[in-house]
Each structure stands twice: as structure tokens, then as C-alpha cells.
Design a protein around this motif. Structure first.
Motif, PDB file in Angstrom:
ATOM      1  N   ILE A 179     -12.522  13.091 -12.939  1.00 38.63           N
ATOM      2  CA  ILE A 179     -13.164  12.245 -11.941  1.00 38.63           C
ATOM      3  C   ILE A 179     -12.332  10.984 -11.771  1.00 38.63           C
ATOM      4  N   PHE A 180     -11.817  10.782 -10.549  1.00 38.67           N
ATOM      5  CA  PHE A 180     -10.995   9.603 -10.266  1.00 38.67           C
ATOM      6  C   PHE A 180     -11.796   8.598  -9.434  1.00 38.67           C
ATOM      7  N   PHE A 181     -11.729   7.333  -9.855  1.00 38.82           N
ATOM      8  CA  PHE A 181     -12.308   6.234  -9.091  1.00 38.82           C
ATOM      9  C   PHE A 181     -11.150   5.526  -8.389  1.00 38.82           C
ATOM     10  N   VAL A 182     -11.193   5.494  -7.050  1.00 39.23           N
ATOM     11  CA  VAL A 182     -10.051   5.027  -6.251  1.00 39.23           C
ATOM     12  C   VAL A 182     -10.377   3.674  -5.625  1.00 39.23           C
ATOM     13  N   SER A 183      -9.564   2.676  -5.922  1.00 43.19           N
ATOM     14  CA  SER A 183      -9.760   1.348  -5.328  1.00 43.19           C
ATOM     15  C   SER A 183      -8.830   1.107  -4.139  1.00 43.19           C
ATOM     16  N   ASN A 184      -7.851   2.009  -3.899  1.00 43.26           N
ATOM     17  CA  ASN A 184      -6.929   1.867  -2.769  1.00 43.26           C
ATOM     18  C   ASN A 184      -7.691   1.857  -1.448  1.00 43.26           C
ATOM     19  N   LYS A 185      -7.187   1.078  -0.501  1.00 40.85           N
ATOM     20  CA  LYS A 185      -7.836   1.033   0.812  1.00 40.85           C
ATOM     21  C   LYS A 185      -7.677   2.354   1.546  1.00 40.85           C
ATOM     22  N   GLU A 186      -6.499   2.983   1.443  1.00 38.06           N
ATOM     23  CA  GLU A 186      -6.218   4.226   2.174  1.00 38.06           C
ATOM     24  C   GLU A 186      -6.646   5.429   1.323  1.00 38.06           C
ATOM     25  N   PHE A 187      -7.925   5.722   1.335  1.00 31.67           N
ATOM     26  CA  PHE A 187      -8.486   6.793   0.511  1.00 31.67           C
ATOM     27  C   PHE A 187      -7.950   8.159   0.929  1.00 31.67           C
ATOM     28  N   SER A 188      -7.822   8.386   2.241  1.00 31.25           N
ATOM     29  CA  SER A 188      -7.332   9.677   2.743  1.00 31.25           C
ATOM     30  C   SER A 188      -5.922   9.960   2.236  1.00 31.25           C
ATOM     31  N   LYS A 189      -5.118   8.923   2.144  1.00 32.91           N
ATOM     32  CA  LYS A 189      -3.747   9.082   1.660  1.00 32.91           C
ATOM     33  C   LYS A 189      -3.745   9.499   0.193  1.00 32.91           C
ATOM     34  N   VAL A 190      -4.666   8.946  -0.582  1.00 31.45           N
ATOM     35  CA  VAL A 190      -4.768   9.307  -1.999  1.00 31.45           C
ATOM     36  C   VAL A 190      -5.175  10.776  -2.136  1.00 31.45           C
ATOM     37  N   LEU A 191      -6.156  11.215  -1.343  1.00 27.86           N
ATOM     38  CA  LEU A 191      -6.598  12.616  -1.395  1.00 27.86           C
ATOM     39  C   LEU A 191      -5.458  13.570  -1.053  1.00 27.86           C
ATOM     40  N   LYS A 192      -4.671  13.210  -0.060  1.00 24.14           N
ATOM     41  CA  LYS A 192      -3.532  14.053   0.317  1.00 24.14           C
ATOM     42  C   LYS A 192      -2.517  14.131  -0.815  1.00 24.14           C
ATOM     43  N   THR A 193      -2.261  12.981  -1.468  1.00 22.05           N
ATOM     44  CA  THR A 193      -1.328  12.957  -2.600  1.00 22.05           C
ATOM     45  C   THR A 193      -1.818  13.849  -3.729  1.00 22.05           C
ATOM     46  N   MET A 194      -3.108  13.782  -4.028  1.00 20.85           N
ATOM     47  CA  MET A 194      -3.689  14.609  -5.079  1.00 20.85           C
ATOM     48  C   MET A 194      -3.486  16.086  -4.780  1.00 20.85           C
ATOM     49  N   GLN A 195      -3.832  16.499  -3.551  1.00 17.80           N
ATOM     50  CA  GLN A 195      -3.765  17.920  -3.188  1.00 17.80           C
ATOM     51  C   GLN A 195      -2.320  18.444  -3.185  1.00 17.80           C
ATOM     52  N   GLU A 196      -1.388  17.579  -2.864  1.00 18.64           N
ATOM     53  CA  GLU A 196       0.018  18.003  -2.863  1.00 18.64           C
ATOM     54  C   GLU A 196       0.593  18.022  -4.273  1.00 18.64           C
ATOM     55  N   SER A 197       0.070  17.175  -5.158  1.00 19.11           N
ATOM     56  CA  SER A 197       0.656  17.020  -6.491  1.00 19.11           C
ATOM     57  C   SER A 197       0.122  18.024  -7.504  1.00 19.11           C
ATOM     58  N   ILE A 198      -1.144  18.392  -7.398  1.00 17.44           N
ATOM     59  CA  ILE A 198      -1.770  19.243  -8.405  1.00 17.44           C
ATOM     60  C   ILE A 198      -1.047  20.588  -8.590  1.00 17.44           C
ATOM     61  N   PRO A 199      -0.658  21.301  -7.505  1.00 23.28           N
ATOM     62  CA  PRO A 199       0.029  22.593  -7.695  1.00 23.28           C
ATOM     63  C   PRO A 199       1.364  22.477  -8.432  1.00 23.28           C
TER      64      PRO A 199
END
Length: 407
Positions: free
Chosen positions: A345-365
Motif C-alpha cells: 500500500i503506497f501513500f502518494v503525496s505527489n501532486k501528479e498522481f496519474s503520473k505515479v500510477l503510470k510509473t508503477m504499472q510500467e515498473s512492476i513487470p
């Protein structure tokens, strides 16, 4: 959510007496064959489950207050009328337990019944307003603590009444069932003496109805693994999905309440969800900061026999590096071979939340333990299958979630 004068809407004693009458009527309305052939222990368990209300726990130490606005009022001094401003605040207090108990007036009670918003759920937050007529810090603390006292003051009293009621359920069942059975046997004996035929279907099986409860079943064999000779205790998929849904829904709600997440670390945010998980499932224990293998996990759900069912780790997002580090930490240090259902479970303080989600989905594989994607459970809740660090044939089901708590 209902605004009520807490612990005074209806009398607890009469409410519980009505429930006991329902139990008596239910037993007496059963057929003679049912009473003679039903498994008494199962029938008794059904009745107890049906009226198994959860005692209240109010977490006053986790109470928060937020400013909700000002209000103008008219005041009079020395015959002169003038306008003055007041400061309005909302107190929010987490609780778990059967919410309807807040509506009951205990047999012994404190005569302090503030108006409180009570959600129609068995966990959540009670909210109540109070007002300040001047900028006075001491008066603020007094008003807040007085309101807290009104909310918590009768919790012990109503829980005591509930415990007495639960004891009375057992005695009511035993007395009513035995009286009914004795009456049936007496009637059968009477008719037999009159040589009147009695229909004796002793092989009739009467099924006891099941009272709806959230129960974690016995650990099942994990059939996902390709090693056919292993029997891995694991949580049923439906209950794993339920836990993920509870956590996801809970923290999505917290996203809307800055007064809760502001200035909170991972441990402070984690502690808010633990009470909700604690009361949702039978046959289990829920703990935070618990030793498992070589470290402490943030959330650990165990079956009553000590079997690990679910492991979760909470982290603040600090870039792509924290993602792989957290997977390594969870899998290498905390998981045993028998842990198969986990979450990060990640708690995200960054303003650009969508960018963080994209980074996560690209990085996990890209992670070395990654096997494949396994769908999603929401806009920021993604399902994956990994393998155990030292065993590529042992699969781990992982839900990686993110929640937006901007600074």
C-alpha cells in the motif's frame, strides 16, 4: 448517517427483552418433528450467531477536530443588540461495533447525550459539532473533551447490558427448547397410551439455518502451485478479494479527509484501518507491526490456529526506487514459503498522481520476481502474480495499491 441524541433513543432493556421474546417464539413455532430431530447444539449456535452483536469500541485517542466555518449570532449587552461571530468545529472519532447500540439507553447511564452523527455501519467515524464563542484555547479543549466524554461515557454501560443479554440468550434457549421438547414427548406418550398412531420419522434431517456472518473458513489447499505434493494453508480467494476491497474503499474515503492524513506517517495511517479489519472477520486476528520471518510486517491477518492468511506493507511513495525496494523487503525479509496473499500500500503525496500510477504499472513487470499481471480492482489497485524468491513454482498473489494524500 443519522443524527441522534446518543444512548437515549430507545430503552436497551426493553429492546433486549423483545429479542429474547423473538427467540422464544421462534423455538415454540417449530414443528414437533423439528424439535425432536434437530441437532440441538447447531440450533443453539444458530440462535447465538443471529443475535451476536459486537460490543462498541470508541477510539477516543484517535479523535480529530477540523474547523468547519463561522456563524453570526445576535447578542445583547446593556440593552444594546449586536452581531458576533462564533467558530464551529467538527469532532470525528473512529469506532467499531454494532452501530445500533448507540441508539440504546443503558440500564445504568450517564445523563450526557450529545447529538452525534452515527453511520449505518459497524465501523467508521462518529462526528459531532461544537461551537466556540470566542478565541479561547482553554474553552476549545474543554468543549472538545466534554463532547468526547458524552460520546464515550456510556460505552461501558451499554456493553455491560449487551453481555448480560448474551448470557440470557443461552438460558432462554435452553429453558425454552427443553420445555418444548418435554411437551412434545409428553404428548407423544399420551397418544401412544391411547393407541393413536404417531408419525415417527426419526430419519428426517432438519437443517439448521445459517445466520449470516463474515467468517474466514479453514485454510484451504493452495491449488495454484504446480507442486502437487504440497498442502499450503491459504486464504480463500473470496476473502482475499474482500480484504482488498475493504482496504481500498477505506483509504479512498481517507483521501477526502485531510484532517486524518495530514502529518501522518505510514504507521499512523495504517492504524486507522486496523480496527475495521479486526471486526470484519471471525476466526482471525489482525495486528500491526508484527514479527514475521526476519522483520516486522505492517498488517498481518492470522487464522485462529496461527496460520498467516494475509500480509501487507505500507509505504510513502518516494519514486520508482521505493517500489522495487519494498517488493524486495516484503518478499525477502517478511514472507515465509507459506505466505501466498499479500499487498503493498503506497501513500502518494505527489501532486501528479496519474503520473505515479503510470510509473508503477510500467515498473512492476521489470521486477525479477514478477510472473504476470492479474487484472485490477480499481483505478489505483492493481493485481499481480509474483513467485517466491527461492522457488519459481510457488506463486504469491499481490495487490499493489496507491492512495493520494497530497501535502
Amino acid at each position: 448517517m443519522a443524527l441522534i441524541s446518543i444512548f437515549r433513543v430507545q430503552d436497551a432493556s426493553s429492546t433486549f427483552r423483545n429479542y429474547l421474546k423473538e427467540i422464544t417464539d421462534e423455538i415454540n413455532n417449530k414443528s414437533n418433528d423439528y424439535i425432536l430431530n434437530v441437532n440441538k447444539s447447531e440450533f443453539k449456535q444458530y440462535i447465538e450467531n443471529k443475535y451476536d452483536f459486537t460490543p462498541l469500541t470508541v477510539y477516543s485517542e484517535q479523535a480529530t477536530v477540523k474547523f468547519i466555518g463561522k456563524r453570526k449570532i445576535k447578542k445583547e449587552q446593556h440593552g444594546t443588540e449586536y452581531e458576533s461571530e462564533t467558530y464551529r468545529f467538527e469532532l470525528s472519532v473512529p469506532y467499531v461495533g454494532s452501530y445500533f447500540l448507540f441508539f440504546l439507553s443503558p440500564s445504568t447511564r450517564l445523563m450526557h447525550h450529545p447529538n452525534v452523527n452515527v453511520p449505518s455501519l459497524d465501523s467508521g467515524n462518529l462526528t459531532a459539532e461544537f461551537e466556540l464563542y470566542e478565541q479561547n484555547e482553554q474553552q476549545f479543549e474543554y468543549n472538545k473533551n466534554d463532547l468526547l466524554k458524552g460520546i464515550t461515557g456510556n460505552v461501558t454501560n451499554i456493553n455491560n447490558d449487551l453481555q448480560k443479554f448474551k448470557a440470557e440468550i443461552v438460558s432462554t434457549f435452553e429453558n425454552t427448547f427443553e420445555r418444548k421438547k418435554e411437551k412434545v414427548l409428553s404428548e407423544n406418550s399420551f397418544f401412544e397410551k391411547l393407541n393413536i398412531h404417531i408419525n415417527k420419522k426419526t430419519d428426517t434431517i432438519f437443517k439448521v439455518p445459517i445466520a449470516s456472518k463474515r467468517i474466514i473458513p479453514e485454510p484451504i489447499v493452495d491449488k495454484k502451485t504446480t507442486k502437487k505434493y504440497t498442502e499450503t494453508p491459504a486464504m480463500d480467494d473470496a476473502f482475499y478479494s474482500d480484504i482488498i476491497e475493504v482496504i481500498y474503499t477505506f483509504f479512498k474515503s481517507v483521501e477526502k479527509k485531510p484532517s486524518i492524513f495530514k502529518n501522518k506517517d505510514e504507521e499512523g495511517l495504517r492504524d486507522y484501518v486496523l480496527p475495521t479489519l479486526e471486526i470484519r472477520y471471525d476466526n482471525s486476528t489482525v495486528t500491526g507491526e508484527t514479527f514475521n520471518k526476519n522483520g516486522k510486517t505492517d498488517i498481518l491477518i492470522k487464522y485462529k490456529d496461527g496460520t498467516n492468511l494475509f500480509v501487507a506493507e505500507c509505504k510513502y511513495w518516494k519514486g520508482e526506487g521505493i517500489l522495487h525496494d519494498t517488493i524486495n523487503q516484503l518478499f525477502d525479509r517478511y514472507l515465509t514459503w507459506r505466505d501466498s496473499k499479500v499487498s503493498i500500500i503506497f501513500f502518494v503525496s505527489n501532486k501528479e498522481f496519474s503520473k505515479v500510477l503510470k510509473t508503477m504499472q510500467e515498473s512492476i513487470p521489470k521486477h525479477e520476481y514478477f510472473v504476470r499481471e492479474n487484472g485490477s480492482n480499481g483505478e489505483s489497485s492493481f493485481s499481480y502474480i509474483f513467485h517466491f524468491p527461492t522457488d519459481k513454482e510457488k506463486f504469491i498473489y499481490a495487490e499493489i495499491m496507491a492512495f493520494h494524500f497530497p501535502e
